[in-house]
Motif scaffolding. Structure first.
Motif, mmCIF file in Angstrom:
data_model
loop_
_atom_site.group_PDB
_atom_site.id
_atom_site.type_symbol
_atom_site.label_atom_id
_atom_site.label_comp_id
_atom_site.label_asym_id
_atom_site.label_seq_id
_atom_site.Cartn_x
_atom_site.Cartn_y
_atom_site.Cartn_z
ATOM 1 N N SER A 187 23.666 30.222 51.893
ATOM 2 C CA SER A 187 23.323 30.914 53.138
ATOM 3 C C SER A 187 22.073 31.743 52.894
ATOM 4 O O SER A 187 21.755 32.092 51.752
ATOM 5 C CB SER A 187 24.460 31.823 53.598
ATOM 6 N N LEU A 188 21.369 32.075 53.964
ATOM 7 C CA LEU A 188 20.212 32.956 53.818
ATOM 8 C C LEU A 188 20.647 34.324 53.309
ATOM 9 O O LEU A 188 19.956 34.950 52.508
ATOM 10 C CB LEU A 188 19.469 33.073 55.153
ATOM 11 N N LEU A 233 18.579 25.396 55.651
ATOM 12 C CA LEU A 233 18.295 26.824 55.871
ATOM 13 C C LEU A 233 17.125 27.012 56.832
ATOM 14 O O LEU A 233 17.167 27.887 57.703
ATOM 15 C CB LEU A 233 18.016 27.514 54.541
#
Length: 130
Positions: free
Chosen positions: A36-37, A100
């Motif tokens: 995930s970011l 992403l």
């Protein structure tokens, strides 16, 4: 000879299944297994590689391994064992990077909280190499 060709692709599939079983058995949370970011902002860069070995549920890992079993031996025959491992890792990394970027484009600020895992970027990337 054929056994040696299958060895690395079987090993990668075994690692995927093993990681899923480990994840379920130890109840490892998503923040440690999914890319995930948010995770990258927290300095968890290894998730760009390790997320390719963990899966959301049993059907997820089974479907990815069935797909990989269909073509991985042929691809390994063409690019070799080392090439197979490198291609798996690099297609996974590239797939997560694209995921992403797409999440950031689609969800803007909420993209930090989009979590993803599984070997799909690798399996599709490897399939495209054939």
């Amino acid at each position: 000879f054929f056994f040696v060709i299958l060895q690395m692709s079987n090993c990668l599939m075994g690692i995927n299944v093993g990681c899923y079983l480990l994840q379920q058995g130890l109840k490892i949370s998503a923040e440690h297994t999914e890319v995930s970011l948010w995770g990258l902002k927290e300095g968890r860069y290894w998730l760009m590689v390790t997320a390719s070995f963990f899966h959301a549920d049993a059907s997820h890992v089974v479907n990815n391994m069935i797909m990989m079993a269909a073509y991985a031996p042929e691809l390994q025959h063409r690019i070799g064992s080392f090439g197979m491992v490198m291609a798996y890792v690099l297609t996974g990394w590239g797939g997560w990077l694209l995921t992403l970027l797409w999440s950031k484009y689609k969800y803007k600020d909420m993209a930090d909280y989009v979590w993803s895992c599984g070997s799909s970027p690798c399996t599709y990337g490897l399939n495209l190499m054939l």
